[in-house]
Design a protein around this motif. Structure first.
Motif, mmCIF file in Angstrom:
data_model
loop_
_atom_site.group_PDB
_atom_site.id
_atom_site.type_symbol
_atom_site.label_atom_id
_atom_site.label_comp_id
_atom_site.label_asym_id
_atom_site.label_seq_id
_atom_site.Cartn_x
_atom_site.Cartn_y
_atom_site.Cartn_z
ATOM 1 N N THR A 73 149.210 19.422 32.641
ATOM 2 C CA THR A 73 150.182 19.728 33.697
ATOM 3 C C THR A 73 149.500 20.438 34.851
ATOM 4 N N GLY A 74 148.536 21.320 34.548
ATOM 5 C CA GLY A 74 147.806 22.016 35.616
ATOM 6 C C GLY A 74 147.122 20.996 36.525
ATOM 7 N N MET A 75 146.450 20.042 35.896
ATOM 8 C CA MET A 75 145.772 18.995 36.652
ATOM 9 C C MET A 75 146.781 18.179 37.470
ATOM 10 N N ALA A 76 147.888 17.811 36.803
ATOM 11 C CA ALA A 76 148.871 16.954 37.473
ATOM 12 C C ALA A 76 149.416 17.629 38.722
ATOM 13 N N THR A 148 146.976 24.135 48.655
ATOM 14 C CA THR A 148 147.559 24.860 49.792
ATOM 15 C C THR A 148 147.502 26.361 49.520
ATOM 16 N N PRO A 149 147.466 27.149 50.591
ATOM 17 C CA PRO A 149 147.407 28.611 50.420
ATOM 18 C C PRO A 149 148.593 29.143 49.626
ATOM 19 N N SER A 150 149.801 28.605 49.870
ATOM 20 C CA SER A 150 150.940 29.190 49.159
ATOM 21 C C SER A 150 150.835 28.883 47.662
ATOM 22 N N PHE A 151 150.315 27.691 47.321
ATOM 23 C CA PHE A 151 150.117 27.304 45.928
ATOM 24 C C PHE A 151 149.177 28.288 45.239
ATOM 25 N N LEU A 152 148.109 28.665 45.989
ATOM 26 C CA LEU A 152 147.093 29.535 45.391
ATOM 27 C C LEU A 152 147.502 31.000 45.406
ATOM 28 N N ASN A 153 148.166 31.419 46.472
ATOM 29 C CA ASN A 153 148.306 32.863 46.683
ATOM 30 C C ASN A 153 149.589 33.472 46.148
ATOM 31 N N THR A 154 150.621 32.643 45.950
ATOM 32 C CA THR A 154 151.892 33.239 45.548
ATOM 33 C C THR A 154 151.762 34.106 44.284
ATOM 34 N N PRO A 155 151.123 33.611 43.218
ATOM 35 C CA PRO A 155 151.043 34.460 42.018
ATOM 36 C C PRO A 155 150.231 35.727 42.240
ATOM 37 N N ARG A 156 149.413 35.751 43.290
ATOM 38 C CA ARG A 156 148.582 36.946 43.501
ATOM 39 C C ARG A 156 149.283 37.994 44.361
ATOM 40 N N MET A 157 150.405 37.607 44.945
ATOM 41 C CA MET A 157 151.095 38.533 45.839
ATOM 42 C C MET A 157 151.517 39.767 45.044
ATOM 43 N N SER A 158 151.156 40.936 45.553
ATOM 44 C CA SER A 158 151.420 42.148 44.785
ATOM 45 C C SER A 158 152.774 42.743 45.152
ATOM 46 N N VAL A 159 153.588 43.008 44.148
ATOM 47 C CA VAL A 159 154.868 43.679 44.344
ATOM 48 C C VAL A 159 154.864 44.926 43.467
ATOM 49 N N LEU A 160 155.030 46.086 44.095
ATOM 50 C CA LEU A 160 155.000 47.352 43.358
ATOM 51 C C LEU A 160 153.740 47.493 42.512
ATOM 52 N N TYR A 226 150.553 25.631 35.902
ATOM 53 C CA TYR A 226 150.510 26.045 37.312
ATOM 54 C C TYR A 226 149.839 27.414 37.444
ATOM 55 N N LEU A 227 150.272 28.388 36.636
ATOM 56 C CA LEU A 227 149.767 29.759 36.778
ATOM 57 C C LEU A 227 148.247 29.791 36.605
ATOM 58 N N TRP A 228 147.756 29.036 35.634
ATOM 59 C CA TRP A 228 146.317 29.028 35.353
ATOM 60 C C TRP A 228 145.531 28.459 36.533
ATOM 61 N N VAL A 229 145.987 27.286 36.997
ATOM 62 C CA VAL A 229 145.254 26.614 38.076
ATOM 63 C C VAL A 229 145.245 27.476 39.342
ATOM 64 N N SER A 230 146.383 28.109 39.658
ATOM 65 C CA SER A 230 146.414 28.920 40.878
ATOM 66 C C SER A 230 145.588 30.191 40.692
ATOM 67 N N ARG A 231 145.614 30.739 39.481
ATOM 68 C CA ARG A 231 144.873 31.971 39.250
ATOM 69 C C ARG A 231 143.371 31.748 39.377
ATOM 70 N N TYR A 232 142.882 30.658 38.757
ATOM 71 C CA TYR A 232 141.446 30.419 38.788
ATOM 72 C C TYR A 232 141.048 29.503 39.940
ATOM 73 N N ALA A 233 142.049 29.058 40.696
ATOM 74 C CA ALA A 233 141.811 28.279 41.931
ATOM 75 C C ALA A 233 140.988 27.028 41.689
ATOM 76 N N VAL A 234 141.133 26.462 40.527
ATOM 77 C CA VAL A 234 140.443 25.217 40.251
ATOM 78 C C VAL A 234 141.145 24.511 39.091
ATOM 79 N N ALA A 235 141.166 23.172 39.155
ATOM 80 C CA ALA A 235 141.707 22.408 38.038
ATOM 81 C C ALA A 235 140.667 21.418 37.574
ATOM 82 N N TYR A 236 140.336 21.473 36.289
ATOM 83 C CA TYR A 236 139.457 20.462 35.700
ATOM 84 C C TYR A 236 139.886 20.254 34.262
ATOM 85 N N VAL A 237 139.323 19.222 33.636
ATOM 86 C CA VAL A 237 139.845 18.789 32.333
ATOM 87 C C VAL A 237 139.764 19.893 31.273
#
Lengths: 339, 505
Positions: A73-76, A148-160, A226-237
């Motif tokens: 799913t991360g790849m997809a 896209t930046p929003s794909f990559l950065n949303t999980p990193r956005m810091s709240v409190l 999704y969370l994994w791919v955005s966190r590590y900013a890369v998708a591979y098998v």
């Protein structure tokens, strides 16, 4: 039982606190709020996956395909994001969870309708789903620059002080606790694993409950894709290769009985956090990652020994049943009292 | 009470059990029983379910130790501390369904646990196969020691089990319902083997419910009832009627708190219910406030029929009408919704989730009614549990303790409470008092009467004649999956029921 579990969860909390104290003695700053928030954030994906795994284990099954599911799913959705940057993020996440749920449903279907043991079925799909990820991508990577930046950065956005990734884990924990303790489905999970026959007689569809446990596990794996791919900013098998074992380990350490029907959300979370603390601490105090694996393994065995008390009691019951069911012993002694 | 006949003492006994007693908490399973086995003789042990036959077998094979009395083998008192000690004294048992290993060869099955060894301590395959072949020849079994067990018929497996019994130089062979799974032809073959064992001077204890077989193969008999030996003697001098009387003879009415309630209109009509293998053409009416006893031997298809009625298995033919409406039951959930509930035989296995708290077990079949906007309402679950716990006089420290911590009788109450909470019209109780102490039994019986008094219809599956006689308004007897007859309470007669159940009309 709940008392033993409470005691056990308190014990896990105590062990984690002691570990943090020991580590922060060696590496000042380890126990700082930022560092702890970082550890929590870093363990988020494991916690979410462990909850899916827990649902499956509660029903006396196991899902070995979660990491492969995550990889596919991360790849997809990384490819989808690269190809159609205009698709909004919430829709992408929904797609990821749907694909994950579908893959989980395939596992569940095999266990429910075809009657394949879950360990075999998901061992098969573990390979298949990773193979599918390869076929889908042709072995290519999806890089940071293609997303896209929003794909990559949303999980990193810091709240409190905690990134959204961590908040996502908290949200999932809250929802799953509610589902497991306060819904008919949650009760069915425990009943199915605790005594499938009794559950059947009470009108609970054991097979369907297992099926939905796999669907839940798959959907959470999709979310983690999704969370994994955005966190590590890369998708591979090969992302998250072997991670399914960490999810099982988190459950076992957290006191989820592999015989089904016993365990709490708190336990699974603490089990995941325990692994997270070790993983984050050992590099800080300059211990090789290979030691880290050995220590995790050791802890799993100790955790199983800890479970032994509960499970032995259960084992004895099974044994007593078995004796009772030996054909020659069909008359139970008490029958002799027929007045 | 005893009807012991004078028996010509032609030989000295091979094995004598004198005054054997065995108690379990709350239950006296055996009370001063005497059994004597002679060489070259088949002794039939006869008694109802619960008479203490299996307890006796377990004492003879060293699984239980008696509280009192003595066992004498060839004139010398013995004490069996464990199963191995019994085997060493030459006592061996062949069980109803023999415990053997499908994937191992015949020779391995025969010698498992006592295989001949060579000097290195490894299995001496040559000697083992040769000895197995010799043993099989000695009982005329046309089986190769190399065959894997899974390739053998049930009858041939029996031969292997017998060879295994003989491989330990058995002098006493106990056969506990050996014919239960055999066809007519296979039974004939088995009897020939028994004849051969007799000629070899073995003493055989033969346990069977079937009179026909007992008279065909056995020389002597012992009758047990309620843990006592009631009579013994030569079968050639004793009629069947006399033995049936020894098995059931007792007055039971006053023990059971059966309350006569007004029987109302028909609630359930079952017509031509059939299953491909387990039961055939079962039809009856059940009326409001009625207790229908379902009697038969173990394996007569009673539980299987009830499970089909409850939607666990699907029938191949037949219809159900509930209160005049035709219903189709495809799953337990359908049955519960329609108002038919089933309290299964073994609480631990089928009834309760032992590690779950009492209140969650109690609400398990009625989760819909304790759900508010999709979420379980814990206060309501507790209220429901409290209501039925009080009504059933459930003894527990708290409703949040796991069911597994309760006694058997209280576990049963939790299971019954769970079903009552569904407000059923028909309640099926499968062996409701099996394995529980006398006090709890009386409570269950009283409760059954109370349910009937409230207009519930009860189907009570029971293998205990006193319970059937004491509690039923009508009795349906099943034998080999078919209805063997239906009797009203007025005309109930224990002997008639036993004959119907055993096929000895």
């Amino acid at each position: 039982m709940s008392r033993i579990l409470k005691y056990r969860e308190l014990l896990l909390v105590a062990i984690i606190v002691v570990l943090i104290a020991v580590f922060s003695y060696r590496a000042p700053g380890f126990a700082s709020p930022e560092s702890l928030a970082n550890i929590f954030n870093d363990t988020s994906i494991l916690m979410i996956l462990a909850l899916g795994q827990m649902a499956v284990i509660l029903t006396r099954s196991i899902d070995l395909s979660v990491a492969a599911n995550l990889s596919f799913t991360g790849m997809a959705i990384a490819m989808m994001n690269a190809a159609f940057p205009q698709i909004p993020l919430p829709l992408l996440i929904a797609v990821a969870m749907s694909i994950g749920a579908l893959l989980g449903a395939i596992n569940g279907f095999m266990v429910w309708k075809i009657g394949i043991p879950s360990i075999v079925a998901t061992l098969g799909t573990l390979t298949i789903y990773r193979g599918m990820a390869f076929v889908l991508s042709g072995g290519a990577w999806v890089n940071q620059t293609q997303m896209t930046p929003s794909f990559l950065n949303t999980p990193r956005m810091s709240v409190l002080g905690l990134p959204l990734l961590g908040w996502m884990a908290i949200l999932v924990i809250a929802i799953i606790s509610l589902v497991f303790t306060r819904t008919v489905f949650g009760r069915a999970l425990y009943a199915t694993g605790g005594n499938p026959t009794a559950a059947l007689y009470a009108g609970i569809d054991v097979g369907r409950t297992r099926f939905f446990a796999f669907v839940l596990s798959g959907a959470l794996a999709g979310l983690c894709g999704y969370l994994w791919v955005s966190r590590y900013a890369v998708a591979y098998v090969d992302i998250a290769a072997g991670f399914e074992l960490d999810t099982v380990a988190a459950c076992v350490i957290g006191g989820i009985s592999t015989l089904g029907g016993i365990g709490s959300v708190g336990g699974a979370i603490l089990g995941a956090l325990f692994l997270g603390v070790i993983k984050n601490a050992l590099p800080v105090i300059n211990i090789s990652p290979f030691w880290q694996m050995a220590i995790s393994g050791f802890v799993i065995i100790v955790a199983v020994l800890f479970n032994a008390r509960q499970e032995k009691r259960k084992g004895r019951l099974i044994l007593r049943d078995a004796v009772k069911h030996q054909p020659a012993l069909t008359e139970t002694p008490a029958e002799g009292a027929a007045a | 009470m005893s009807v012991v006949q004078a028996v010509p003492e032609s030989q000295t006994p091979l094995l004598e059990m004198r005054g054997i007693s065995k108690s379990f908490p709350g239950v006296k399973a055996l009370d001063q029983v005497d059994v004597t086995l002679h060489p070259g003789t088949v002794t039939a042990l006869i008694g109802e379910n619960g008479a203490g036959k299996s307890t006796l077998v377990k004492i003879l094979t060293g699984i239980y130790q008696p509280d009192g009395g003595e066992i004498v083998v060839s004139g010398a008192p013995v004490h069996f501390a464990n199963a191995e000690a019994a085997i060493r004294s030459g006592i061996t048992a062949i069980h109803q369904e023999t415990v053997l290993f499908d994937e191992l060869s015949v020779a391995e099955n025969i010698f498992l646990g006592h295989a001949p060894r060579n000097r290195l301590g490894l299995v001496n395959w040559g000697a083992m196969n040769a000895r197995a072949a010799a043993l099989l020849t000695s009982i005329d079994a046309p089986i190769s020691p190399y065959t894997r067990l899974k390739d053998l018929s049930i009858a041939h497996r029996h031969l292997v089990a017998i060879a295994r019994a003989l491989s330990v130089e058995a002098r006493v062979v106990i056969m506990d319902e050996p014919t239960a799974a055999l066809s007519y032809k296979e039974v004939e073959d088995l009897f020939q083997i028994i004849e051969r064992l007799k000629r070899q001077g073995k003493a055989i204890l033969f346990i069977s419910h079937k009179f026909e077989e007992v008279y065909q193969i056995a020389d002597r008999f012992v009758v047990f009832r309620d843990g006592r030996s009631i009579g013994a003697g030569m079968l050639s001098q004793t009629g069947q009627d006399e033995i049936v009387r020894m098995m059931v003879g007792r007055s039971v009415e006053h023990v059971f708190p059966k309350v006569d309630v007004a029987i109302g209109s028909t609630v359930l009509n079952v017509s031509g219910y059939s299953h491909p293998t387990e039961f055939n053409e079962v039809s009856f009416d059940l009326r409001r406030g009625e207790i229908l006893g379902l009697y038969g031997l173990v394996g007569a298809g009673r539980s299987e029929f009830c499970q089909a009625l409850f939607g666990i298995t699907r029938p191949s033919a037949g219809t159900i009408e509930l209160e005049g409406r035709r219903i189709d039951i495809r799953s337990p959930a359908d049955a519960i919704a329609a108002g038919i509930v089933y309290v299964p035989e073994e609480r631990g296995r089928h009834g309760a989730v032992l590690q779950m708290p009492i209140f969650q077990n109690m609400s398990m079949a009625t989760l819909g009614s304790t759900t508010r906007v999709g979420f379980l309402h814990q206060a309501e679950e507790f209220a429901l549990a409290r209501r039925y716990a009080e009504r059933l006089d459930l003894r527990a420290a708290a409703l949040s303790v796991p069911v597994g911590t309760l006694s058997g009788g209280n576990q049963q109450k939790v299971v019954i409470g769970k079903w009552l909470a569904t407000r059923p019209k028909v309640i099926i109780l499968d062996e409701p008092t099996k394995g529980i102490d006398i006090g709890s039994k009386a409570a269950v019986h009283a409760f059954m009467s109370e349910l009937a008094g409230e207009g519930l219809s009860v189907i009570m599956v029971s293998s205990e004649l006193p319970e059937i006689l004491g509690m039923s308004d009508r009795v349906l007897v099943m034998r080999e999956g078919r209805m063997a007859g239906m009797w009203q309470r007025d005309g109930l007669d224990a002997e008639v029921l036993v004959r119907a159940a055993t096929g000895n009309m």
